[in-house]
Write a protein that holds these residues in place. Structure first.
Motif, short mmCIF file in Angstrom:
data_model
loop_
_atom_site.label_atom_id
_atom_site.label_comp_id
_atom_site.label_asym_id
_atom_site.label_seq_id
_atom_site.Cartn_x
_atom_site.Cartn_y
_atom_site.Cartn_z
N GLY A 43 0.86 -1.18 0.00
CA GLY A 43 0.00 0.00 0.00
C GLY A 43 0.89 1.22 0.00
N ASP A 44 0.62 2.15 0.90
CA ASP A 44 1.42 3.37 0.96
C ASP A 44 2.80 3.16 1.58
N ILE A 45 2.93 2.18 2.45
CA ILE A 45 4.20 1.91 3.13
C ILE A 45 4.64 0.50 2.79
N ASN A 46 5.82 0.35 2.23
CA ASN A 46 6.32 -0.96 1.85
C ASN A 46 7.06 -1.61 3.01
N ILE A 47 7.18 -2.95 2.93
CA ILE A 47 7.94 -3.72 3.91
C ILE A 47 9.20 -4.23 3.23
N ALA A 48 10.35 -4.02 3.87
CA ALA A 48 11.62 -4.52 3.36
C ALA A 48 12.19 -5.54 4.35
N LEU A 49 12.98 -6.45 3.84
CA LEU A 49 13.66 -7.46 4.66
C LEU A 49 15.17 -7.29 4.48
N GLU A 50 15.89 -7.42 5.58
CA GLU A 50 17.34 -7.32 5.54
C GLU A 50 17.89 -8.19 6.68
N PRO A 51 19.10 -8.73 6.52
CA PRO A 51 19.67 -9.54 7.61
C PRO A 51 19.87 -8.70 8.88
N LEU A 52 19.90 -9.38 10.01
CA LEU A 52 20.16 -8.72 11.28
C LEU A 52 21.45 -7.92 11.21
N LEU A 53 21.48 -6.77 11.87
CA LEU A 53 22.67 -5.93 11.86
C LEU A 53 23.74 -6.42 12.81
N MET A 54 23.32 -7.12 13.86
CA MET A 54 24.30 -7.63 14.82
C MET A 54 24.22 -9.14 14.85
N ASN A 55 25.18 -9.75 15.44
CA ASN A 55 25.24 -11.21 15.50
C ASN A 55 24.31 -11.73 16.59
N GLU A 56 23.01 -11.81 16.25
CA GLU A 56 22.03 -12.33 17.20
C GLU A 56 21.81 -13.81 16.91
N HIS A 57 21.48 -14.53 17.95
CA HIS A 57 21.18 -15.96 17.80
C HIS A 57 19.68 -16.13 17.70
N THR A 58 19.24 -16.98 16.79
CA THR A 58 17.81 -17.17 16.62
C THR A 58 17.18 -17.77 17.87
N GLU A 59 17.97 -18.42 18.75
CA GLU A 59 17.41 -18.98 19.97
C GLU A 59 16.87 -17.89 20.90
N VAL A 60 17.35 -16.66 20.73
CA VAL A 60 16.92 -15.56 21.58
C VAL A 60 15.50 -15.13 21.22
N LEU A 61 15.08 -15.37 19.98
CA LEU A 61 13.75 -14.95 19.54
C LEU A 61 12.67 -15.73 20.28
N ARG A 62 11.55 -15.06 20.51
CA ARG A 62 10.41 -15.73 21.14
C ARG A 62 9.86 -16.80 20.22
N GLU A 63 9.18 -17.73 20.79
CA GLU A 63 8.46 -18.71 20.00
C GLU A 63 7.39 -17.99 19.19
N ARG A 64 7.10 -18.48 17.99
CA ARG A 64 6.13 -17.83 17.12
C ARG A 64 4.73 -17.79 17.73
N ASP A 65 4.39 -18.76 18.56
CA ASP A 65 3.03 -18.80 19.08
C ASP A 65 2.90 -18.11 20.43
N ASP A 66 3.93 -17.42 20.88
CA ASP A 66 3.90 -16.73 22.17
C ASP A 66 3.35 -15.32 21.98
N PHE A 67 2.10 -15.11 22.36
CA PHE A 67 1.49 -13.78 22.23
C PHE A 67 1.75 -13.04 23.53
N SER A 68 2.45 -11.91 23.44
CA SER A 68 2.89 -11.26 24.65
C SER A 68 2.90 -9.75 24.50
N ALA A 69 2.68 -9.08 25.60
CA ALA A 69 2.74 -7.63 25.63
C ALA A 69 4.18 -7.13 25.54
N SER A 70 5.16 -8.02 25.55
CA SER A 70 6.56 -7.59 25.47
C SER A 70 6.99 -7.24 24.04
#
Length: 127
Positions: A43-70
């Motif tokens: 639409g008016d605002i596009n979404i872009a994808l780019e690799p992480l800027l820092m060396n983050e581990h994917t294990e740090v990411l929340r589970e996909r099904d965890d709905f949280s206010a964080s």
């Protein structure tokens, strides 16, 4: 100033590219499944994808099904019919973390799911 696009920094551009192109059905403006950068028309605002800027581990990411206010950011898509859109996305393999429900305080019907990088996505329609 105005927002021109939203860039998501993700651990796996290929997996997210396939999700946004094949599952959500967004039009590709730049890149493909083999490039380190991609952009989609939304639409008016596009979404872009780019690799992480820092060396983050994917294990740090929340589970996909965890709905949280964080969550610090949610990507919001307006839909004509939230229930029909959910049905269509479920048929493509999307797992919802919050099924369609009304939020009378906001005047919307909403549902939530996550992309492969764990970003929270809302689809909504006015009620």
């Amino acid at each position: 100033m105005k927002i021109s696009h939203l860039r998501l920094l993700v651990p796996n551009v290929n997996e997210c590219f396939l999700f946004y192109r094949d599952i959500l059905g967004l039009k590709v403006l730049h890149g493909n499944e083999d490039t380190p950068y991609a952009e989609f028309q939304t639409g008016d605002i596009n979404i872009a994808l780019e690799p992480l800027l820092m060396n983050e581990h994917t294990e740090v990411l929340r589970e996909r099904d965890d709905f949280s206010a964080s969550d610090r950011v949610a990507i919001i898509f307006e839909a004509d019919d939230v229930d029909a859109t959910c049905h269509q996305l479920k048929s493509r393999g999307v797992a919802f973390v919050k099924e369609p429900h009304d939020t009378p305080e906001w005047g919307h019907r909403v549902a939530y799911f996550r992309d492969p990088a764990g970003n929270l996505i809302e689809i909504n329609a006015g009620i």
